[in-house]
Design an enzyme around this catalytic site. Structure first.
Site, PDB file in Angstrom:
ATOM      1  N   CYS A  68      38.457  33.469  32.950  1.00  0.00           N
ATOM      2  CA  CYS A  68      37.355  34.237  32.379  1.00  0.00           C
ATOM      3  C   CYS A  68      37.762  35.681  32.117  1.00  0.00           C
ATOM      4  O   CYS A  68      36.967  36.599  32.356  1.00  0.00           O
ATOM      5  CB  CYS A  68      36.156  34.188  33.302  1.00  0.00           C
ATOM      6  SG  CYS A  68      35.562  32.523  33.520  1.00  0.00           S
ATOM      7  N   ASP A  69      38.988  35.908  31.700  1.00  0.00           N
ATOM      8  CA  ASP A  69      39.418  37.250  31.317  1.00  0.00           C
ATOM      9  C   ASP A  69      39.812  37.190  29.851  1.00  0.00           C
ATOM     10  O   ASP A  69      40.609  36.340  29.451  1.00  0.00           O
ATOM     11  CB  ASP A  69      40.609  37.686  32.175  1.00  0.00           C
ATOM     12  CG  ASP A  69      40.954  39.141  31.937  1.00  0.00           C
ATOM     13  OD1 ASP A  69      41.044  39.553  30.759  1.00  0.00           O
ATOM     14  OD2 ASP A  69      41.139  39.873  32.927  1.00  0.00           O
TER      15      ASP A  69
END
Ligand SMILES: *Cc1c(COP(=O)(O)O)cnc(C)c1O
Length: 377
Positions: free
Chosen positions: A325-326
């Site tokens: 989730c980056d």
């Protein structure tokens, strides 16, 4: 891709991304270095891949080791190598760690300034030091730029300081930049090195050793010269600048020793588009990314060859991204990667040339995903 890796992957039953390293390729690489540079000692750069099986093999083959921390020194000692085969090659060391290395028998240290010399004089008295000089990294796909080394004009002062403090001013080191595709790049650095040797001789100090660093490439998408071409270019440059008095030399291959020994198997998690516009680019998400071993895709510097089970089908440009989730976890976007149109969720894809700088760059628990696993066969 070697037959052994192909066989291993065919019989694999567990799941999740994995790096498979064929130890026979590492052996072949070591022998190729030894043959291409017969008068040069090999110090394997442990950071490229510190797998115990690799360190044990290289110990048996007679290699020495370039280390950057106490942790790496302990791994090398655990593999059975003696401390006289270890260089503490990081120019940035805590004095406590220098003392610990000295206690374990390490007597060879890198420096690039007087402050570091003073730490070593206090914590590792009488040891040999070599001074790292800056190198511009031109021609390298993963340049090491300005972080390590001093300008060549400063090196004599650093080395003379070491001599005055009771250390052995042993030599000069440089690194021409990692994935250096031009064998002639050693020539310029050796010209500066020879000038430092002359300057030191005028000051009454005879340097003994040139550390030629790493930089030897792995084949990714573009072709690279063979290791023999590097051997010849380096030998020619040594003759040009040192004449008949060629000093002791060492090399520190990392990538060139292990890069082509590894294949990373990953899985397609999602194939999607972000709008109904047919011109919109396709996104392919894998279960590995920048945080799972593919950190060298930063700035899209290293472009790995990727194999899929659908090679041969029509290709389409894709953005290739990792699973976390980056939003930085995207490997190829500025220059999209051509992948088969037919590629589907669940397909296995293989990244070639991933034996170096992958497991060591993998995060551990980001988003609860485990780090990149490795198996050496
Ligand atoms: C990283 C490193 C190496 C290895 O470089 P490669 O380009 O992977 O061969 C060698 N020497 C030093 C000092 C390093 O930091």
């Amino acid at each position: 891709m070697t037959d052994r890796i192909r066989e291993f992957l065919r019989n694999r039953h567990d799941e999740g991304p994995i790096l498979v390293v064929d130890i026979d390729v590492v052996r072949d690489n070591y022998n190729a270095f030894a043959k291409a540079l017969p008068d040069t000692r090999v110090f394997y750069a442990v950071k490229a891949n510190p797998a115990p099986e690799i360190l044990e093999l290289l110990t048996r083959l007679g290699s020495c080791f370039d280390t950057a921390s106490i942790g790496e020194i302990e791994m090398v000692l655990a593999a059975g190598a003696t401390a006289d085969r270890i260089s503490f090659g990081n120019t940035i060391k805590k004095e406590r760690d220098i003392a610990r290395a000295y206690e374990r028998g390490v007597r060879l240290f890198a420096v690039d300034c007087e402050a570091e010399v003073e730490k070593i004089a206090r914590a590792a008295p009488g040891s040999k030091v070599f001074c790292r000089i800056l190198c511009d990294g031109e021609g390298a796909e993963w340049p090491l730029s300005r972080k390590f080394g001093c300008v060549p004009e400063m090196a004599p002062r650093v080395l003379e300081h070491a001599h005055r403090l009771g250390l052995v001013a042993h030599g000069v080191s440089f690194h021409v930049g990692s994935q250096q595709r031009n064998p002639l790049m050693w020539n310029r650095a050796l010209a500066s090195t020879a000038a430092i040797f002359r300057e030191m001789a005028e000051r009454g100090i005879q340097l003994q050793m040139v550390n030629l660093g790493g930089g030897f490439p792995t084949k990714y998408l573009k072709d690279v010269p063979a290791v023999q071409a590097y051997g010849r270019a380096i030998f020619d440059a040594l003759k040009t600048h040192f004449g008949n008095r060629i000093p002791e030399t060492i090399i520190e291959p990392g990538r060139g020793m292990v890069g082509n020994a590894g294949i990373l198997e990953a899985e397609v998690v999602l194939v999607s588009n972000k709008s109904d516009d047919p011109k919109d680019i396709r996104w392919v998400y894998l279960d590995v990314g920048k945080f799972h071993g593919l950190a060298e895709t930063m700035d899209e510097a290293i472009r790995y060859p990727i194999r899929t089970p659908r090679d041969g089908d029509d290709l389409i440009p894709c953005v290739l991204a990792g699973p976390t989730c980056d939003s930085a976890d995207v490997m190829y976007e500025k220059e999209p990667y051509m992948l088969p149109f037919s590629l589907e969720i669940g397909d296995k894809v293989l990244f070639e040339g991933t034996g170096a700088y992958t497991t060591t760059y993998s995060s551990r628990d980001f988003n609860g995903m485990s780090g990149l696993r490795q198996i050496v066969i």
